[in-house]
Enzyme design. Structure first.
Site, short mmCIF file in Angstrom:
data_model
loop_
_atom_site.label_atom_id
_atom_site.label_comp_id
_atom_site.label_asym_id
_atom_site.label_seq_id
_atom_site.Cartn_x
_atom_site.Cartn_y
_atom_site.Cartn_z
CG ASN A 44 -10.47 17.97 -50.03
OD1 ASN A 44 -10.28 18.16 -48.83
ND2 ASN A 44 -11.58 17.44 -50.49
CD GLU A 57 -4.10 12.79 -52.25
OE1 GLU A 57 -4.81 13.82 -52.29
OE2 GLU A 57 -4.55 11.66 -52.46
CB CYS A 88 -7.10 10.86 -57.65
SG CYS A 88 -6.17 12.33 -58.10
N1 THU Z 1 -9.68 14.17 -53.35
C1 THU Z 1 -8.45 14.36 -52.77
O1 THU Z 1 -8.22 15.37 -52.09
N2 THU Z 1 -7.51 13.41 -52.96
C2 THU Z 1 -7.69 12.26 -53.67
O2 THU Z 1 -6.76 11.51 -53.89
C3 THU Z 1 -9.04 11.92 -54.16
C4 THU Z 1 -10.00 13.04 -54.19
C5 THU Z 1 -10.73 15.19 -53.13
C6 THU Z 1 -11.08 15.99 -54.34
C7 THU Z 1 -12.49 16.43 -54.01
O3 THU Z 1 -12.44 17.61 -53.24
C8 THU Z 1 -13.04 15.32 -53.15
O4 THU Z 1 -11.91 14.56 -52.72
C9 THU Z 1 -14.02 14.40 -53.85
O5 THU Z 1 -13.49 13.95 -55.05
#
Ligand code: THU
Length: 130
Positions: A44, A57, A88
């Site tokens: 992320n 992802e 998500c």
């Molecule tokens: N996040 C992801 O990288 N993948 C997910 O499926 C859920 C959320 C990240 C986005 C953000 O940087 C942090 O998790 C908190 O939401």
């Protein structure tokens, strides 16, 4: 193809080391296996303008697609901040876009060091496609 789930999860664990998440302090890593056999890592990446954040992802999947891949077989997701980091809703739909007609994507998570493998339709029944 025989999928090495453990190897894919290890890629996700490597990817999470590059997570840029100073705002949420929630680090996520992903490893996406394409039908070519190549694995693409993603983490992320957050932004001061919060809405511009990209999930691990989607980062991994977009890397794969921008290298010419069009078919995903599996994706592993890892966060040191929680058990079983599930994707998500937005990432579920993006996975669906690159699912082939004859193989449903495996989604791999880890709970107390035990791998969980589920099919994408568990997370996203009736995904949208044009
Ligand atoms: N996040 C992801 O990288 N993948 C997910 O499926 C859920 C959320 C990240 C986005 C953000 O940087 C942090 O998790 C908190 O939401």
């Amino acid at each position: 193809m025989d999928i090495d789930y453990e190897k894919l999860m290890n890629e996700a664990k490597e990817a999470v080391k590059n997570s840029y998440s100073p705002f949420s302090r929630f680090a996520v890593g992903a490893g996406a296996l394409a039908s070519s056999g190549k694995i693409y890592r993603g983490c992320n990446v957050e932004n001061s303008s919060f809405g511009l954040t990209i999930c691990a992802e989607r980062n991994a999947i977009f890397k794969a697609v921008s290298e010419g891949e069009r078919e995903l077989l599996a994706i592993a997701i890892y966060s040191p901040n929680t058990d079983s980091c599930y994707p998500c809703g937005a990432c579920r739909q993006v996975m669906y876009e690159f699912q082939t007609d004859d193989y449903e994507i495996d989604v791999i998570t880890e709970n107390s060091e035990i791998l969980e493998v589920k099919k994408l339709s568990y997370f996203l029944p009736n995904g949208f496609r044009i």
